[in-house]
Write a protein that holds these residues in place. Structure first.
Motif, short mmCIF file in Angstrom:
data_model
loop_
_atom_site.label_atom_id
_atom_site.label_comp_id
_atom_site.label_asym_id
_atom_site.label_seq_id
_atom_site.Cartn_x
_atom_site.Cartn_y
_atom_site.Cartn_z
N ARG A 191 49.18 32.78 -33.09
CA ARG A 191 49.67 33.43 -31.88
C ARG A 191 48.51 33.84 -30.97
N LEU A 192 47.45 34.37 -31.56
CA LEU A 192 46.29 34.75 -30.76
C LEU A 192 45.68 33.55 -30.05
N LEU A 193 45.58 32.43 -30.75
CA LEU A 193 45.04 31.22 -30.14
C LEU A 193 45.91 30.77 -28.97
N ALA A 194 47.21 30.82 -29.14
CA ALA A 194 48.11 30.43 -28.06
C ALA A 194 47.96 31.36 -26.87
N ASP A 195 47.87 32.69 -27.13
CA ASP A 195 47.68 33.65 -26.05
C ASP A 195 46.39 33.40 -25.30
#
Length: 519
Positions: free
Chosen positions: A345-349
């Protein structure tokens, strides 16, 4: 920590004089010059040949060295009283002028990949009062000056003036006051030492000492079992259980201060080497400048699995650079929880929903299981979409290239052998600034002015409780910013021939001065 019963002499032992010792070391010194490179193998070699004003024992506590005593005359003035009657290996007298020369040279060795300037960054003036008294004036109150001065080897002005690092390697300038004299140094092979019969400290039991480079784990274990060497360091984790039950050896262990960690490159703003998109094209921006990416990489790592499986119990998971129980360890900075879903999720954000490609560089002969650890991390990162390859290199090549910022991400280690946090804050995370003598080993070029300011406040604070509170704040700040990615702390181990004992050291150094016959 046990010592097994005496074993019969092997043929290899019988060929060596009884008062000679051979130590099999896992990592080679890259130079005899004690000011060239602040790396443990180099400092380990230097400790045999050169002395310091202040020494550290096996538990990293300060002890008198060439200075019999020291005191603060004011918050910004320290006085060191030197030992009388100390001579150099060539018989000439040691004086305060040699100390002044050493302190002037240490921060400015040409082509150093990471030197000792950070330890002297607060020294404003060196004053020679008389042949046995020297005073150091600091830019501001600096409580850690004695701790930091304990890292500066004192060299002979008459032998080293105008000398280059190569002159130390050849032996011409390697004139010290230490317990051993240099006989010869062969890079990536061995160093031969002879006892200094005029040493100012206790007489050493070994007339000759050989530091023999044995980078291969299996070769070190085989050498100690065969009696070819008297001691090995970095006992392979796979062999620990077997050696504990073998009557031919004694095993000595201690919780170490070395953190194995991952360090990203911050020196590039745009496209950088060894990082591409999924199609192999350069990324327009350095992804590591985004704290979300750094946090994703950190929580994608299962540190417990690294400690238990890769290190086979010879390490403890870490979330900061000092282990619990050590001054300035921050109880409020836990080991990051393993959470690969949150990492995705952090990578996508951060704008990388499909991840990217990365090469992780690692030494393959410097730290226990270093390349294996890098491979395990690469697999964990690949599972969250960061398709990671590992390039493992010999330490001599790795360290030189890392110092030139040639790697996007590197696995490396740092031993906080001062036993407190400012050592790493000044050297590894401090903003790289040669003029200010900060960040000498900051190969990643991380910079956080607020962290620098907090570290400076801490070292200028004389009260130890107030200083520890500030250092803990700095530890927490660095963790929140993911300035580096801690993996684990090593447990240091040595194996000796039966009938010998070793005073296991928290700073992991393998010193002939700690090797003795069992009583």
């Amino acid at each position: 920590m046990g010592l097994a019963a005496m074993a019969p002499n092997s043929p290899a032992q019988a060929q060596r004089p009884a008062d000679a010792a051979t130590i099999g070391v896992a990592a080679p010194a890259t130079s005899v010059d004690p000011h060239f490179f602040n790396a443990a193998p180099n400092a380990q070699l230097a400790a045999h040949v050169f002395s310091r004003l202040i020494e550290r024992d096996a538990r990293v506590q300060l002890q008198p060295g060439l200075a019999e005593n020291w005191r603060a005359l004011s918050p910004t003035l320290w006085e060191f009283r030197l030992r009388a009657g100390v001579t150099w290996h060539d018989g000439r007298p040691f004086t305060a002028e040699d100390v002044a020369f050493s302190l002037a040279r240490a921060p400015s060795v040409p082509n150093s990949p990471g030197g000792y300037g950070s330890f002297l960054r607060m020294v404003k003036q060196v004053e020679v009062v008389d042949p046995l008294t020297i005073r150091l004036h600091t830019k501001q109150p600096h409580s850690l000056l004695p701790t930091e001065i304990a890292y500066i080897a004192i060299i002979a002005r008459h032998a080293a003036q105008g000398a280059a690092t190569e002159d130390f390697n050849s032996g011409r300038a390697a004139i010290g006051t230490g317990p051993y004299r240099l006989l010869s140094h062969t890079a990536n092979d061995r160093t031969e030492l002879a006892r200094n019969e005029a040493y100012w400290g206790p007489r050493e039991p070994w007339s000759r000492v050989t530091l023999r480079f044995l980078g291969n784990d299996a070769a070190r274990t085989a050498a100690i079992l065969a009696g070819d060497v008297d001691m090995i360091d970095q006992v392979p984790s796979a062999d620990l259980a077997r050696l504990r039950g073998d009557s031919r050896v004694g095993l000595f262990e201690i919780q170490g201060l070395r953190l194995i960690f991952l360090q990203a490159d911050f020196s590039h703003d745009a496209a950088m080497p060894f990082v591409t998109d999924a199609a192999g094209q350069p990324l327009p921006l350095n992804p590591f400048k985004d704290a979300r990416v750094r946090r994703a990489l950190s929580i994608a790592i299962n540190r417990q699995a690294l400690a238990e499986r890769v290190m086979e119990g010879a390490a403890r998971p870490a979330g900061q650079w000092l282990p619990p129980g050590v001054y300035s360890h921050d109880p409020g900075t836990p080991v990051p929880a393993f959470d690969p879903e949150a990492a995705r999720r952090l990578l996508a954000d951060a704008g990388y929903p499909d991840g990217f490609r990365l090469t992780l560089h690692s030494p393959n002969d410097r730290y226990p299981n270093d390349a294996r650890t890098a491979q395990a991390v690469a697999q964990m990162w690949s599972r969250i979409g960061i398709r990671t390859e590992v390039a493992a290199l010999p330490w001599s090549a790795f360290s030189a290239r890392a110092a030139r910022q040639e790697f996007a991400m590197r696995l490396t280690g740092w031993g906080s052998t001062t036993g407190e946090a400012s050592y790493l804050l000044a050297n590894v995370l401090g903003t790289y600034d040669p003029a200010a003598r900060r960040g000498a080993s900051n190969a990643g070029r991380y910079s956080n002015p607020a962290l620098d300011t907090l570290a400076d406040r801490a070292t200028a604070t004389l009260d130890p409780e107030e200083r520890e509170a500030l250092l803990r704040q700095a530890v927490h700040m660095a963790s929140e910013d993911v300035a580096l990615i801690p993996l684990f702390h090593l447990v240091n181990s040595w194996a000796t021939r039966a009938g010998l004992r070793y005073d296991a050291r928290m700073d992991e150094r393998s010193l002939a001065m700690g090797l003795r016959r069992a009583q």
